[in-house]
Every structure is written in C-alpha cells, then in structure tokens.
Motif scaffolding. Structure first.
Motif, PDB file in Angstrom:
ATOM      1  N   LEU A  43     116.041  44.399  19.418  1.00 48.98           N
ATOM      2  CA  LEU A  43     114.744  45.070  19.512  1.00 48.98           C
ATOM      3  C   LEU A  43     114.810  46.279  20.446  1.00 48.98           C
ATOM      4  O   LEU A  43     114.146  47.297  20.202  1.00 48.98           O
ATOM      5  N   LEU A  44     115.623  46.174  21.493  1.00 51.68           N
ATOM      6  CA  LEU A  44     115.775  47.293  22.416  1.00 51.68           C
ATOM      7  C   LEU A  44     116.394  48.500  21.710  1.00 51.68           C
ATOM      8  O   LEU A  44     115.993  49.647  21.942  1.00 51.68           O
ATOM      9  N   LYS A  45     117.350  48.238  20.835  1.00 50.53           N
ATOM     10  CA  LYS A  45     117.944  49.335  20.060  1.00 50.53           C
ATOM     11  C   LYS A  45     116.918  49.966  19.120  1.00 50.53           C
ATOM     12  O   LYS A  45     116.952  51.172  18.863  1.00 50.53           O
ATOM     13  N   ALA A  46     115.998  49.126  18.626  1.00 56.04           N
ATOM     14  CA  ALA A  46     114.976  49.645  17.706  1.00 56.04           C
ATOM     15  C   ALA A  46     114.008  50.597  18.399  1.00 56.04           C
ATOM     16  O   ALA A  46     113.342  51.407  17.740  1.00 56.04           O
ATOM     17  N   VAL A  47     113.915  50.514  19.726  1.00 53.59           N
ATOM     18  CA  VAL A  47     113.028  51.416  20.469  1.00 53.59           C
ATOM     19  C   VAL A  47     113.468  52.871  20.296  1.00 53.59           C
ATOM     20  O   VAL A  47     112.637  53.786  20.253  1.00 53.59           O
ATOM     21  N   GLU A  48     114.785  53.086  20.179  1.00 53.10           N
ATOM     22  CA  GLU A  48     115.328  54.446  20.161  1.00 53.10           C
ATOM     23  C   GLU A  48     114.738  55.286  19.022  1.00 53.10           C
ATOM     24  O   GLU A  48     114.519  56.491  19.196  1.00 53.10           O
ATOM     25  N   GLN A  49     114.488  54.685  17.870  1.00 55.84           N
ATOM     26  CA  GLN A  49     113.994  55.459  16.730  1.00 55.84           C
ATOM     27  C   GLN A  49     112.575  55.990  16.947  1.00 55.84           C
ATOM     28  O   GLN A  49     112.149  56.937  16.265  1.00 55.84           O
ATOM     29  N   TYR A  50     111.852  55.396  17.875  1.00 56.36           N
ATOM     30  CA  TYR A  50     110.474  55.833  18.133  1.00 56.36           C
ATOM     31  C   TYR A  50     110.373  56.777  19.331  1.00 56.36           C
ATOM     32  O   TYR A  50     109.311  57.353  19.566  1.00 56.36           O
ATOM     33  N   GLU A  51     111.449  56.946  20.072  1.00 56.66           N
ATOM     34  CA  GLU A  51     111.386  57.765  21.280  1.00 56.66           C
ATOM     35  C   GLU A  51     111.140  59.246  20.997  1.00 56.66           C
ATOM     36  O   GLU A  51     110.332  59.884  21.699  1.00 56.66           O
ATOM     37  N   PRO A  52     111.808  59.879  19.987  1.00 58.05           N
ATOM     38  CA  PRO A  52     111.519  61.312  19.742  1.00 58.05           C
ATOM     39  C   PRO A  52     110.042  61.563  19.427  1.00 58.05           C
ATOM     40  O   PRO A  52     109.448  62.520  19.964  1.00 58.05           O
ATOM     41  N   ALA A  53     109.465  60.734  18.562  1.00 62.03           N
ATOM     42  CA  ALA A  53     108.054  60.914  18.217  1.00 62.03           C
ATOM     43  C   ALA A  53     107.161  60.672  19.430  1.00 62.03           C
ATOM     44  O   ALA A  53     106.138  61.356  19.615  1.00 62.03           O
ATOM     45  N   ARG A  54     107.546  59.737  20.264  1.00 64.79           N
ATOM     46  CA  ARG A  54     106.777  59.449  21.484  1.00 64.79           C
ATOM     47  C   ARG A  54     106.781  60.659  22.404  1.00 64.79           C
ATOM     48  O   ARG A  54     105.709  61.065  22.910  1.00 64.79           O
ATOM     49  N   ILE A  55     107.942  61.235  22.632  1.00 66.00           N
ATOM     50  CA  ILE A  55     108.038  62.406  23.505  1.00 66.00           C
ATOM     51  C   ILE A  55     107.233  63.575  22.933  1.00 66.00           C
ATOM     52  O   ILE A  55     106.545  64.304  23.667  1.00 66.00           O
ATOM     53  N   GLU A  56     107.303  63.778  21.598  1.00 71.18           N
ATOM     54  CA  GLU A  56     106.559  64.863  20.963  1.00 71.18           C
ATOM     55  C   GLU A  56     105.053  64.688  21.127  1.00 71.18           C
ATOM     56  O   GLU A  56     104.317  65.643  21.407  1.00 71.18           O
ATOM     57  N   ARG A  57     104.572  63.466  20.974  1.00 72.61           N
ATOM     58  CA  ARG A  57     103.137  63.209  21.135  1.00 72.61           C
ATOM     59  C   ARG A  57     102.689  63.472  22.568  1.00 72.61           C
ATOM     60  O   ARG A  57     101.609  64.016  22.814  1.00 72.61           O
ATOM     61  N   ILE A  58     103.527  63.078  23.510  1.00 73.30           N
ATOM     62  CA  ILE A  58     103.188  63.321  24.914  1.00 73.30           C
ATOM     63  C   ILE A  58     103.159  64.822  25.201  1.00 73.30           C
ATOM     64  O   ILE A  58     102.271  65.337  25.893  1.00 73.30           O
ATOM     65  N   ARG A  59     104.151  65.558  24.643  1.00 70.58           N
ATOM     66  CA  ARG A  59     104.205  67.001  24.852  1.00 70.58           C
ATOM     67  C   ARG A  59     102.965  67.690  24.276  1.00 70.58           C
ATOM     68  O   ARG A  59     102.360  68.559  24.904  1.00 70.58           O
ATOM     69  N   GLN A  60     102.591  67.265  23.075  1.00 72.13           N
ATOM     70  CA  GLN A  60     101.413  67.855  22.444  1.00 72.13           C
ATOM     71  C   GLN A  60     100.152  67.557  23.245  1.00 72.13           C
ATOM     72  O   GLN A  60      99.255  68.414  23.365  1.00 72.13           O
ATOM     73  N   ARG A  61     100.064  66.345  23.782  1.00 72.06           N
ATOM     74  CA  ARG A  61      98.882  65.989  24.564  1.00 72.06           C
ATOM     75  C   ARG A  61      98.796  66.835  25.835  1.00 72.06           C
ATOM     76  O   ARG A  61      97.706  67.265  26.239  1.00 72.06           O
ATOM     77  N   ILE A  62      99.938  67.082  26.463  1.00 72.01           N
ATOM     78  CA  ILE A  62      99.946  67.902  27.676  1.00 72.01           C
ATOM     79  C   ILE A  62      99.555  69.342  27.347  1.00 72.01           C
ATOM     80  O   ILE A  62      98.737  69.971  28.045  1.00 72.01           O
ATOM     81  N   ASN A  63     100.146  69.872  26.266  1.00 71.92           N
ATOM     82  CA  ASN A  63      99.811  71.246  25.867  1.00 71.92           C
ATOM     83  C   ASN A  63      98.338  71.394  25.526  1.00 71.92           C
ATOM     84  O   ASN A  63      97.682  72.396  25.871  1.00 71.92           O
ATOM     85  N   SER A  64      97.802  70.408  24.828  1.00 76.93           N
ATOM     86  CA  SER A  64      96.391  70.452  24.458  1.00 76.93           C
ATOM     87  C   SER A  64      95.508  70.476  25.697  1.00 76.93           C
ATOM     88  O   SER A  64      94.527  71.214  25.781  1.00 76.93           O
ATOM     89  N   SER A  65      95.867  69.646  26.669  1.00 79.81           N
ATOM     90  CA  SER A  65      95.088  69.599  27.908  1.00 79.81           C
ATOM     91  C   SER A  65      95.195  70.909  28.668  1.00 79.81           C
ATOM     92  O   SER A  65      94.198  71.411  29.227  1.00 79.81           O
TER      93      SER A  65
END
Length: 296
Positions: free
Chosen positions: A171-193
């Motif tokens: 399951l820990l290895k499965a986290v890796e596939q979601y990390e790029p999208a997670r970082i992108e969402r955080i970046r977009q949220r910061i830019n929006s703010s």
C-alpha cells in the motif's frame, strides 16, 4: 520461526506404584503466571515445578493439572496399640469402680476401642525422591509437547503477520502514483490564494517565502515513508530470527512505531486517494496487533 503462546501438552506414566497424568495448557499472558491443581504429595515441590515450567515455556498463563492415583491397595492405616491399651485400662478401671459388669464379648470391646480418637489413623503418605524425579520428568515431557504445539501454531501466526506487513508495504508503494497529482493540487491551491490576495494588497515576498517553506515542510511525508519502510523491514527480520525471549513484546513495540508513521502519513496527506490507502494500512496494522498478542 516464532512461537504462539497458546498450546496443550499431556504426559502419562508411572512413579513407583502410582499412576500419574500431567496436563498443561497455556494462554496469552504478559508475564509467566501459573495456576496449578496438584496433589498434596507435590506441595513440597511447587517451587521446582514452577521453575521447570518457566524454563521451558517462558511466558503466558499456564494451567497445570497433575493427577496421581495409587495402584493396588489404598493408603495404609496405622493403629496406635499403646493408646488402645491405655483406653482399655481406663475403661476396665471405670467399670470396676462403678461395679459394672463387663460384656463377655471381646469383639464389642475391640469395636469400641477402634472408634476411640487417634487409635486408628491414616499412615502419613510421603513421596520418595525417586518417584518425585519420575513425576518431574512427566511434567517436563508435557511442557515440551506444549512447546511443540506452540511452534506449530506459531507458523500460522508468522504467515499472517508477514502477510499484513507486506500488505502495508504494498500500500505504501501505491501512494507514489497519487503524489504528482497531490503536489499539483496543492500548487494550484496556493496560486489561487495568491492571485486572490494579490489583488487586494501588496505581498511581503520574504514573509511569503518563509510561509511557503513552512507549509511545504508541513505537508512533506518523505521521511515518514522511509521510516515506515524501515520499520516494516525490521519487523520481518525479527519475525524470521527464531525464538527469542520477549520476541512478542519486541514485535509489539515495532508495530507501535509503524502505527505512528501511518498516522502521521495520513495527517499530512491532505489527499482523499491517499487517505483511503492509509485506512487500508491501518486495517492491516490492527490485524497484526491482534496476532502479535499471541506471540511468545
């Protein structure tokens, strides 16, 4: 190989002219705890019995039952002839003093004498040293059989434990596939703010940089992932090292550390997909905790 704390052992044999049956059962326990049902003959050897069982079984709640049956004639009786003679003399003197006629049937007098206090008593039964050693050997044999039973159960427990730990690693290895999208969402949220607030007032870039660094450190869980991998590997290493004193406790401590990293990972994730993975990790962890309670 790890050993379970539950098991059963039985041994049967003879000690002199006595038939002996020994049964030993064990359940989970944080320390060594002995509950024994033994014949009074063995009361003098309780400490020796406890030490022998502790040497072999190490830990757990132990129930011991030792049944000793006398073969052939029952326990011998002892007649206090001197006391019977004293009673007879006293009875004769009282009869003469009261001018009573003495019954001419000696069996009646004998029956009365035999009922007098302490004239007839059970002979004190003691256990010779040689017979004790034979009984001790049977106790050892029963405990060793219980230990072999623990070993067999331990194989199944080890298999389940490692399956749960491997599940956490997968399951820990499965986290890796979601990390790029997670970082992108955080970046977009910061830019929006930033865009929203930049229209209203001037931004202090130095303060903004500090806040961004703080926020990035707060959401980064790379260290937690690495520690979680290390803890899982150490758990598998301990489980495969064979029987050791307190191995169950050590495995429990490692599971506590695994749980801390999983919880921190979940709190930092800030992502629905990763949170679902964390929930499944916790499910595997709880199953492992239940199993490790039964590890010696």
């Amino acid at each position: 190989m790890i050993f379970s704390m539950t098991g059963y052992g039985r041994a049967e044999g003879k000690a002199g002219n006595r038939q002996v049956i020994v049964e030993v059962k064990s359940l989970n326990g944080k320390q060594f705890e002995l509950n024994s049902r033994i014949t009074p003959l063995l009361k003098a050897y309780e400490a020796d019995i406890r030490n022998e069982l502790m040497r072999i079984l190490k830990r757990g709640t132990i129930d011991l039952a030792v049944t000793v049956k006398q073969e052939g004639a029952g326990k011998p009786m002892q007649v206090n002839t001197e006391l019977a003679r004293y009673y007879h003399q006293a009875m004769t003197a009282i009869a003469a003093d009261l001018k009573l006629e003495v019954d001419g049937h000696p069996e009646h007098i004998l029956a009365t004498l035999m009922r007098m206090p302490e004239v007839v008593a059970a002979d004190t039964d003691t256990l010779p040293e040689a017979e004790w050693l034979e009984i001790k050997q049977l106790i050892t044999e029963a405990a060793e059989r219980l230990s072999r039973h623990r070993e067999e159960e331990g194989k199944a427990i080890e298999k389940d434990l490692l399956a749960n730990i491997n599940g956490i690693e997968t399951l820990l290895k499965a986290v890796e596939q979601y990390e790029p999208a997670r970082i992108e969402r955080i970046r977009q949220r910061i830019n929006s703010s930033l865009n929203e607030w930049a229209e209203k007032e001037r931004i202090d870039m130095n303060r903004l940089e500090q806040e961004l660094i703080y926020y990035i450190e707060k959401i980064d869980f790379s260290e937690e992932k690495q520690r979680l991998r290390t803890h899982c590997a150490y758990f598998a290493e301990l489980a495969g090292n064979g029987l050791a004193d307190g191995i169950g406790k050590k495995l429990g401590f490692v599971l506590q550390e695994i749980g801390r990293e999983i919880n921190t990972l979940g709190s930092k994730a800030n992502d629905a997909d990763i949170q679902k993975i964390v929930v499944n990790m916790k499910d595997n962890l709880e199953k492992a905790k239940e199993q490790v309670l039964n590890v010696l």
